[in-house]
Design a protein around this motif. Structure first.
Motif, PDB file in Angstrom:
ATOM      1  N   THR A  63       9.046 -37.669  55.728  1.00  0.00           N
ATOM      2  CA  THR A  63       8.013 -38.192  54.827  1.00  0.00           C
ATOM      3  C   THR A  63       8.218 -37.657  53.410  1.00  0.00           C
ATOM      4  O   THR A  63       8.521 -36.475  53.221  1.00  0.00           O
ATOM      5  N   PHE A  64       8.082 -38.543  52.476  1.00  0.00           N
ATOM      6  CA  PHE A  64       8.196 -38.172  51.058  1.00  0.00           C
ATOM      7  C   PHE A  64       7.026 -38.831  50.325  1.00  0.00           C
ATOM      8  O   PHE A  64       6.737 -40.008  50.563  1.00  0.00           O
ATOM      9  N   SER A  65       6.401 -38.061  49.451  1.00  0.00           N
ATOM     10  CA  SER A  65       5.308 -38.660  48.691  1.00  0.00           C
ATOM     11  C   SER A  65       5.173 -37.968  47.347  1.00  0.00           C
ATOM     12  O   SER A  65       5.691 -36.866  47.131  1.00  0.00           O
ATOM     13  N   THR A  66       4.500 -38.634  46.478  1.00  0.00           N
ATOM     14  CA  THR A  66       4.176 -38.053  45.180  1.00  0.00           C
ATOM     15  C   THR A  66       2.769 -38.519  44.822  1.00  0.00           C
ATOM     16  O   THR A  66       2.244 -39.423  45.468  1.00  0.00           O
ATOM     17  N   GLY A  67       2.182 -37.912  43.827  1.00  0.00           N
ATOM     18  CA  GLY A  67       0.837 -38.344  43.473  1.00  0.00           C
ATOM     19  C   GLY A  67       0.201 -37.460  42.415  1.00  0.00           C
ATOM     20  O   GLY A  67       0.849 -36.587  41.829  1.00  0.00           O
ATOM     21  N   LYS A  68      -1.058 -37.700  42.208  1.00  0.00           N
ATOM     22  CA  LYS A  68      -1.805 -36.948  41.191  1.00  0.00           C
ATOM     23  C   LYS A  68      -3.115 -36.464  41.803  1.00  0.00           C
ATOM     24  O   LYS A  68      -3.729 -37.177  42.597  1.00  0.00           O
ATOM     25  N   LYS A  69      -3.476 -35.251  41.389  1.00  0.00           N
ATOM     26  CA  LYS A  69      -4.727 -34.673  41.883  1.00  0.00           C
ATOM     27  C   LYS A  69      -5.768 -34.729  40.763  1.00  0.00           C
ATOM     28  O   LYS A  69      -5.495 -34.321  39.644  1.00  0.00           O
ATOM     29  N   GLN A  70      -6.907 -35.263  41.061  1.00  0.00           N
ATOM     30  CA  GLN A  70      -7.970 -35.403  40.075  1.00  0.00           C
ATOM     31  C   GLN A  70      -9.194 -34.641  40.582  1.00  0.00           C
ATOM     32  O   GLN A  70      -9.538 -34.748  41.765  1.00  0.00           O
ATOM     33  N   THR A  71      -9.830 -33.880  39.677  1.00  0.00           N
ATOM     34  CA  THR A  71     -10.993 -33.094  40.101  1.00  0.00           C
ATOM     35  C   THR A  71     -12.280 -33.839  39.792  1.00  0.00           C
ATOM     36  O   THR A  71     -12.466 -34.343  38.681  1.00  0.00           O
ATOM     37  N   PHE A  72     -13.137 -33.932  40.792  1.00  0.00           N
ATOM     38  CA  PHE A  72     -14.472 -34.499  40.615  1.00  0.00           C
ATOM     39  C   PHE A  72     -15.482 -33.478  41.112  1.00  0.00           C
ATOM     40  O   PHE A  72     -15.645 -33.336  42.329  1.00  0.00           O
ATOM     41  N   GLY A  73     -16.111 -32.773  40.191  1.00  0.00           N
ATOM     42  CA  GLY A  73     -17.067 -31.740  40.597  1.00  0.00           C
ATOM     43  C   GLY A  73     -16.350 -30.651  41.371  1.00  0.00           C
ATOM     44  O   GLY A  73     -15.353 -30.109  40.917  1.00  0.00           O
ATOM     45  N   LYS A  74     -16.841 -30.376  42.560  1.00  0.00           N
ATOM     46  CA  LYS A  74     -16.243 -29.317  43.364  1.00  0.00           C
ATOM     47  C   LYS A  74     -15.089 -29.836  44.214  1.00  0.00           C
ATOM     48  O   LYS A  74     -14.292 -29.077  44.735  1.00  0.00           O
ATOM     49  N   SER A  75     -15.043 -31.133  44.412  1.00  0.00           N
ATOM     50  CA  SER A  75     -13.987 -31.683  45.268  1.00  0.00           C
ATOM     51  C   SER A  75     -12.867 -32.288  44.437  1.00  0.00           C
ATOM     52  O   SER A  75     -13.023 -32.548  43.242  1.00  0.00           O
ATOM     53  N   GLN A  76     -11.735 -32.469  45.109  1.00  0.00           N
ATOM     54  CA  GLN A  76     -10.568 -33.018  44.431  1.00  0.00           C
ATOM     55  C   GLN A  76     -10.112 -34.264  45.156  1.00  0.00           C
ATOM     56  O   GLN A  76     -10.181 -34.344  46.391  1.00  0.00           O
ATOM     57  N   PHE A  77      -9.599 -35.189  44.406  1.00  0.00           N
ATOM     58  CA  PHE A  77      -9.203 -36.475  44.938  1.00  0.00           C
ATOM     59  C   PHE A  77      -7.723 -36.672  44.598  1.00  0.00           C
ATOM     60  O   PHE A  77      -7.343 -36.609  43.434  1.00  0.00           O
ATOM     61  N   SER A  78      -6.900 -36.856  45.614  1.00  0.00           N
ATOM     62  CA  SER A  78      -5.462 -37.052  45.385  1.00  0.00           C
ATOM     63  C   SER A  78      -5.074 -38.462  45.779  1.00  0.00           C
ATOM     64  O   SER A  78      -5.576 -38.994  46.770  1.00  0.00           O
ATOM     65  N   PHE A  79      -4.180 -39.030  45.046  1.00  0.00           N
ATOM     66  CA  PHE A  79      -3.711 -40.370  45.382  1.00  0.00           C
ATOM     67  C   PHE A  79      -2.266 -40.521  44.935  1.00  0.00           C
ATOM     68  O   PHE A  79      -1.839 -39.918  43.949  1.00  0.00           O
ATOM     69  N   GLY A  80      -1.530 -41.303  45.674  1.00  0.00           N
ATOM     70  CA  GLY A  80      -0.139 -41.525  45.321  1.00  0.00           C
ATOM     71  C   GLY A  80       0.616 -42.248  46.411  1.00  0.00           C
ATOM     72  O   GLY A  80       0.148 -42.342  47.544  1.00  0.00           O
ATOM     73  N   PRO A  81       1.792 -42.777  46.093  1.00  0.00           N
ATOM     74  CA  PRO A  81       2.567 -43.518  47.091  1.00  0.00           C
ATOM     75  C   PRO A  81       3.338 -42.587  48.027  1.00  0.00           C
ATOM     76  O   PRO A  81       3.594 -41.436  47.692  1.00  0.00           O
ATOM     77  N   PHE A  82       3.681 -43.100  49.181  1.00  0.00           N
ATOM     78  CA  PHE A  82       4.499 -42.324  50.119  1.00  0.00           C
ATOM     79  C   PHE A  82       5.460 -43.251  50.862  1.00  0.00           C
ATOM     80  O   PHE A  82       5.276 -44.477  50.882  1.00  0.00           O
ATOM     81  N   ILE A  83       6.478 -42.654  51.430  1.00  0.00           N
ATOM     82  CA  ILE A  83       7.424 -43.412  52.254  1.00  0.00           C
ATOM     83  C   ILE A  83       7.715 -42.613  53.514  1.00  0.00           C
ATOM     84  O   ILE A  83       7.797 -41.384  53.467  1.00  0.00           O
ATOM     85  N   LYS A  84       7.813 -43.318  54.632  1.00  0.00           N
ATOM     86  CA  LYS A  84       8.106 -42.679  55.924  1.00  0.00           C
ATOM     87  C   LYS A  84       9.359 -43.317  56.494  1.00  0.00           C
ATOM     88  O   LYS A  84       9.418 -44.549  56.637  1.00  0.00           O
ATOM     89  N   ILE A  85      10.322 -42.475  56.817  1.00  0.00           N
ATOM     90  CA  ILE A  85      11.573 -42.992  57.382  1.00  0.00           C
ATOM     91  C   ILE A  85      11.739 -42.406  58.781  1.00  0.00           C
ATOM     92  O   ILE A  85      11.755 -41.186  58.939  1.00  0.00           O
ATOM     93  N   PRO A  86      11.843 -43.262  59.802  1.00  0.00           N
ATOM     94  CA  PRO A  86      11.969 -42.720  61.164  1.00  0.00           C
ATOM     95  C   PRO A  86      13.340 -42.113  61.413  1.00  0.00           C
ATOM     96  O   PRO A  86      14.324 -42.506  60.780  1.00  0.00           O
TER      97      PRO A  86
END
Lengths: 410, 192
Positions: free
Chosen positions: A365-388
């Motif tokens: 598994t490989f992924s990248t993304g960005k972490k964004q802070t909202f108050g006390k919690s953090q929200f991460s989003f980004g694409p990923f790829i899975k190779i069997p």
């Protein structure tokens, strides 16, 4: 030769026939077997290691939580005791109260308290010395100001000087008064109810690891993640809990447990055949166990690389066929007389496969993304790829997927 | 079984206990037989070794399931039948993975012209291969599975995703075609 003789002859000849042994075939077989066993053993060990890692991370988290909770309880008990926190006390008098806090934090409760260890006693002593030194410096500053005033009010200067001196004396008197007031303010300042682990001066001098530092360096991060993906003409879905343990400032080791619902469809090209395999459908549900490394880049961006294993709970492999069939229909000619005609039609049929699929599927598994802070919690989003690691069935179905990962850290 | 030093039942027992020497001996004894089975389905020599190795992996994995209660002289035949079925399953899996399980039945007469039978009374293995080559792939496959390996029609139907009645039809057609082919070749080769 009679029919039966011919077929029995064929059967006997086929059973008796042996191809010559190829040199090196056994060695080749052993190598293949060793490699396949190695893969199986690797997955077994990886599974066991993942379980131990989870247990270890859980243990670390539990220990941290327990320590923090006990510290909170002890400090709040001492702070709420009015006899120990006298707001009119001078700094030097107030110190025993703070010492009491320190002592209470480190010493067990109860009448038969054990004496403080020598190290802790030394720490408390150093703290007293430091505070006395700070008070002494403040007094010295006030005295200096008084000395300056004496210099301005030196007799023998001109009238203007006197006037200036008078003004200066007035202002100096005000300054001294302000100084005295501030001294009183310092002395009478209420002892702040400091949260545990925020004794900056004390902590910096004693190099004690504060809770903040602990949180930033060693605390586990938990995240709820969902990751829809697309691959092999179908949409797959995964969701679960992720745990990250910070190894260093930028690198963290992650694991977790999730549910994976994987779907794939393959298509086969047509041909001149009576029955032709058109394609196949594979649906797999399983429990996913990932192990990955997350590297934190600047600006909240991160990259993630690892492996994951899906233990298959259930699977369904179906084949689709087109079978040409003939239909007899009644047609009428120009004179209106009926006659039978044969029409060729294709019937689509689906059959479930009896094939035994693998119990485990491995992915890179490989992924990248960005972490964004909202108050006390953090929200991460980004694409990923899975190779069997390898194809799933004899139909060479590969669950290569690309998708989007969303996770909420808490 | 010329090279075999141990009786087959002891070899099998040794393999159940994962005895490396027994495994090697069993492999070397039956490699040729399984290669012969594989060759009846796939005529690619380079693929056959790989398929035989895959079959032996399954054989060693499942060898504890092999049981035979008949007379000792029948043991080898029974064992050959058992490993032959495993080999056939491996070959079918490979054919299916290629997604080219063509069910073509019609063959032109031109396909018969290069085939010649050397011994009309006693068929050699090459003659059998030559005769089987007369058949369309699906008939060849079903004839091999039913007549030589001993699968039932229901087993063939499951493996090939077809009905048992279709399997019967293909088998009867293959027999008719094989007989016709045999007669045709006798006439062209020996004028009988």
């Amino acid at each position: 030769m009679e029919d039966k003789d011919l077929f029995s002859e064929i059967r006997d000849a086929a059973h008796e026939w042996q191809e010559p042994y190829e040199q090196g075939a056994w060695e080749d077989f052993r190598r293949n077997r060793k490699r396949k066993r190695g893969i199986v053993v690797f997955w077994r060990y990886a599974g066991v290691a993942a379980v131990f890692l989870l247990l270890f991370l859980g243990g670390v988290w539990y220990t941290n939580q327990r320590e923090i909770n006990s510290t909170h309880k002890q400090v709040s008990r001492v702070n709420t005791n009015p006899n120990q926190l006298n707001v009119s006390q001078k700094p030097s008098d107030a110190e025993p109260t703070k010492d009491a806090i320190v002592e209470n934090v480190f010493r067990p409760a109860g009448k038969n308290r054990a004496p403080m260890s020598s190290v802790r006693r030394q720490l408390v002593k150093s703290k007293k010395t430091i505070n006395a030194h700070v008070v002494h410096q403040l007094n010295a500053a006030a005295n200096n100001e008084l000395v300056t005033t004496d210099t301005y009010g030196n007799p023998g200067s001109g009238s203007n000087n006197r006037l200036q001196t008078q003004t200066s004396l007035d202002s100096t008197a005000t300054a001294i008064s302000r100084n005295n007031t501030s001294k009183t303010l310092i002395a009478n300042a209420p002892v702040k109810k400091v949260p545990p682990g925020s004794h900056s001066l004390y902590d910096s001098l004693t190099n004690r690891v504060t809770d903040d530092k602990k949180k930033s360096n060693h605390n586990l991060t938990y995240a709820l993640a969902i990751n829809p993906s697309v691959g092999n003409k179908k949409m797959s879905f995964g969701a679960g809990l992720e745990v990250f343990y910070p190894v260093s400032d930028h690198l963290s080791l992650g694991s977790g447990l999730g549910f994976a619902s994987l779907h794939a469809e393959t298509e086969n090209s047509g041909g001149n055949a009576i029955i032709q395999l058109q394609g196949s459908n594979l649906d797999i549900n399983g429990i996913e166990l990932p192990i990955n490394f997350k590297y934190q880049l600047s600006g909240g961006f991160y990259v993630n690389a690892g492996i994951s294993a899906v233990a298959v709970l259930n699977n369904q492999l179906a084949y689709h066929y087109f079978t040409p069939t003939t239909q007899t229909i009644t047609q009428f000619d120009g004179k209106g007389s009926p006659h039978q005609a044969i029409q060729l039609a294709s019937a689509k049929s689906t059959e479930q496969s009896k094939e035994q699929l693998a119990s485990y599927i491995g992915f890179y598994t490989f992924s990248t993304g960005k972490k964004q802070t909202f108050g006390k919690s953090q929200f991460s989003f980004g694409p990923f790829i899975k190779i069997p690691f390898n194809p799933i069935s004899s139909q060479n179905i590969r669950f290569t997927q690309g998708g989007f990962n969303l996770s909420f850290s808490f | 079984m010329g090279k075999q030093e141990l009786p087959l039942n002891q070899l099998v027992e040794g393999c159940v206990l994962s005895d490396r020497k027994c495994e090697e001996l069993l492999y070397k004894c039956f490699y040729g037989y399984l290669a012969g089975v594989a060759y009846r389905y796939i005529r690619e020599r380079d693929v056959i070794r790989e398929l035989v190795n895959e079959a032996f992996l399954r054989i060693f994995k499942k060898i504890d399931r092999f049981a035979f209660d008949g007379p000792p002289e029948e043991l080898e035949k029974a064992f050959k039948g058992w490993i032959g079925k495993i080999m056939a399953n491996v070959v079918i899996d490979r054919l299916r993975s290629r997604k080219t399980l063509l069910y073509i039945e019609d063959m032109s007469k031109e396909q018969f012209k290069d085939i010649a039978i050397e011994m009309p009374d006693r068929l050699a293995y090459n003659d059998i291969i030559a005769l089987l080559d007369c058949l369309p792939p699906i008939q060849q496959l079903i004839f091999n599975l039913y007549e030589i390996e001993g699968f039932s029609h229901s087993e063939i139907a499951k493996r090939l995703n077809m009905s048992a009645s279709s399997s019967r039809v293909y088998l009867s057609r293959s027999k008719i075609k094989l007989m016709a082919c045999y007669r045709h070749l006798m006439e062209t080769s020996y004028g009988r």
